[in-house]
Enzyme design. Structure first.
Site, PDB file in Angstrom:
ATOM      1  N   CYS A 164       0.787  -1.016  -0.025  1.00 18.85           N
ATOM      2  CA  CYS A 164       0.206  -0.002  -0.110  1.00 18.85           C
ATOM      3  C   CYS A 164       0.750   1.443   0.026  1.00 18.85           C
ATOM      4  O   CYS A 164       1.744   1.482   0.984  1.00 18.85           O
ATOM      5  CB  CYS A 164      -0.664  -0.224   1.334  1.00 18.85           C
ATOM      6  SG  CYS A 164      -1.661   1.672   1.332  1.00 18.85           S
ATOM      7  N   TYR A 193      -5.463   5.635  -8.690  1.00 18.36           N
ATOM      8  CA  TYR A 193      -6.797   5.108  -8.110  1.00 18.36           C
ATOM      9  C   TYR A 193      -8.004   5.325  -8.844  1.00 18.36           C
ATOM     10  O   TYR A 193      -8.926   4.506  -9.358  1.00 18.36           O
ATOM     11  CB  TYR A 193      -6.957   5.211  -6.776  1.00 18.36           C
ATOM     12  CG  TYR A 193      -5.983   4.258  -5.760  1.00 18.36           C
ATOM     13  CD1 TYR A 193      -6.182   2.829  -5.614  1.00 18.36           C
ATOM     14  CD2 TYR A 193      -4.693   4.826  -5.511  1.00 18.36           C
ATOM     15  CE1 TYR A 193      -5.443   2.089  -4.717  1.00 18.36           C
ATOM     16  CE2 TYR A 193      -3.796   3.848  -4.922  1.00 18.36           C
ATOM     17  CZ  TYR A 193      -4.072   2.579  -4.554  1.00 18.36           C
ATOM     18  OH  TYR A 193      -3.210   1.984  -4.090  1.00 18.36           O
TER      19      TYR A 193
HETATM   20  N1  LIG Z   1      -6.484   8.143   3.401  1.00 24.29           N
HETATM   21  C1  LIG Z   1      -6.096   6.676   3.702  1.00 24.29           C
HETATM   22  C2  LIG Z   1      -6.102   5.848   2.549  1.00 24.29           C
HETATM   23  C3  LIG Z   1      -5.557   4.300   2.913  1.00 24.29           C
HETATM   24  C4  LIG Z   1      -6.053   3.235   2.270  1.00 24.29           C
HETATM   25  O1  LIG Z   1      -6.887   3.481   1.339  1.00 24.29           O
HETATM   26  N2  LIG Z   1      -5.310   2.230   2.221  1.00 24.29           N
HETATM   27  C5  LIG Z   1      -5.749   1.183   1.400  1.00 24.29           C
HETATM   28  C6  LIG Z   1      -4.827  -0.020   0.888  1.00 24.29           C
HETATM   29  S1  LIG Z   1      -3.747   0.982  -0.377  1.00 24.29           S
HETATM   30  C7  LIG Z   1      -6.680   0.226   1.993  1.00 24.29           C
HETATM   31  O2  LIG Z   1      -6.412  -0.232   3.053  1.00 24.29           O
HETATM   32  N3  LIG Z   1      -8.015  -0.079   1.536  1.00 24.29           N
HETATM   33  C8  LIG Z   1      -8.825  -1.068   1.913  1.00 24.29           C
HETATM   34  C9  LIG Z   1     -10.264  -0.637   1.821  1.00 24.29           C
HETATM   35  O3  LIG Z   1     -10.655   0.448   1.023  1.00 24.29           O
HETATM   36  O4  LIG Z   1     -11.286  -1.462   1.973  1.00 24.29           O
HETATM   37  C10 LIG Z   1      -4.469   7.188   4.233  1.00 24.29           C
HETATM   38  O5  LIG Z   1      -3.775   7.776   3.253  1.00 24.29           O
HETATM   39  O6  LIG Z   1      -3.961   6.501   5.326  1.00 24.29           O
END
Ligand SMILES: N[C@@H](CCC(=O)N[C@@H](CS)C(=O)NCC(=O)O)C(=O)O
Length: 330
Positions: A63, A201
């Protein structure tokens, strides 16, 4: 892939119907702040006091948002003070998991285990902190071992905390958000976030041609402008590395290997941009950064977790990228 609704896990993909095929990222939910003395942070939410061995990071090596926090932990020399758990690279019907990964003889192998809370799924860590939690279960998570609470699940804020909160406890005094540059860093961060970090994304998760076309156009206009900027200056802001560079780095380092193919961000590769590619290699070669980049987790996560984009789960072998080549900057 799913989310929690009042503490119950539900397996469902992002809903893009309501937004005309556009992927819209939801704001993070836990927004407390780590400070040197436990006073509230800049957003006024509850403060947590920086103490050695009190906090834990849950990350995915795939990530880009979690990757920022690993880089700050490394460069600020916080490895002895903040522990880490890595989730499995696959994110499927149970979201992020701690299912052990086989092939421990692989050079990129890492232990995948929740050594702190001994959970099987990351969503269980979220419901430990808030049994009625509704929202997405994302990485990174900054966890307080003492009060069993989530301090923050917003990477942009976690890196701001790591930048200063542990300085009095022996963190490396390397300031990535110096006062005189803050305004300029904030401005470039907004631009990079919308068009590049989240832009890839928006292209990859778009479910209509128009939403994809818009995102890709904006992404490459932005990359072209940064290519120009990096022709005139060594870093995004001024002549030293700042937070803005690390925020861009974690997207650039994944770009040619994943975003060009899997997310169809293929007008150009980073390798086609002389300044951006040299800059990327320079940042990669900063001591401590290379070991935070795990291409096996990165490629397998994207190509095998998003089965609506890549139903076969086949992971491409290429491209061959070598970030250790001379960067020819400065
Ligand atoms: N705004 C958050 C975004 C984090 C994020 O979207 N992480 C993704 C992985 S790249 C995730 O865990 N996605 C799981 C989901 O959306 O269910 C940050 O910067 O910490």
């Amino acid at each position: 892939m799913g989310l929690l609704v009042e503490g119950q896990w539900q397996d469902q993909w992002y809903d893009t119907k309501a937004s005309g095929g556009k992927f819209e990222r939801k704001a993070s939910s836990f927004r407390h702040w780590l400070t040197a003395d436990g006073s509230p942070g800049p957003n006024g939410q509850k403060g947590f006091k920086a103490e050695p061995n009190r906090y834990h990071l849950y990350v995915s090596l795939a990530c880009p948002w979690a990757h920022r926090t690993l880089i700050f932990r490394k460069l600020k020399a916080l490895e002895g003070m903040i522990s880490v758990s890595v989730v499995h690279y696959l994110m499927q019907e149970n979201g992020w998991t701690f299912t052990p990964i086989e092939h421990s003889d692989h050079p990129d192998w890492v232990n995948v285990e929740d050594e702190i809370n001994h959970q099987e799924f990351l969503h269980q860590v979220y419901t430990m902190a808030d049994p009625q939690y509704t929202g997405r279960v994302t990485v990174p998570v900054l966890w307080d071992k003492k009060t069993k609470a989530i301090v923050s699940n917003e990477s942009s804020e976690i890196i701001r905390m790591l930048n200063v909160a542990f300085d009095h406890l022996g963190a490396r005094p390397w300031d990535f958000y110096p006062e005189p540059l803050q305004e300029e860093i904030d401005t470039i961060n907004d631009f990079v976030y919308r068009n590049i970090n989240n832009g890839v994304y928006r292209a990859g998760f778009a479910t209509t041609q128009q939403a994809y076309d818009e995102a890709v156009q904006e992404l490459f206009v932005a990359l072209d402008s940064l290519e120009q900027r990096l022709g005139k200056q060594r870093y995004l802001v001024g002549d030293s590395i700042t937070e803005a560079d690390w925020r861009l780095f974690t997207t650039l380092v994944r770009f040619d290997a994943v975003y060009v193919g899997h997310f169809k961000c293929n007008l150009r590769r980073i390798d086609d941009y002389p300044n951006l590619s040299g800059y990327l290699r320079e940042l990669y070669q900063v001591p401590g950064v290379a070991p935070t980049v795990n291409m096996t987790h990165i490629k397998r996560h994207y190509y095998q977790s998003h089965d609506m984009i890549n139903p076969t789960g086949v992971v491409p072998q290429g491209p061959i990228v070598d970030f250790t080549q001379p960067h020819c900057r400065g």
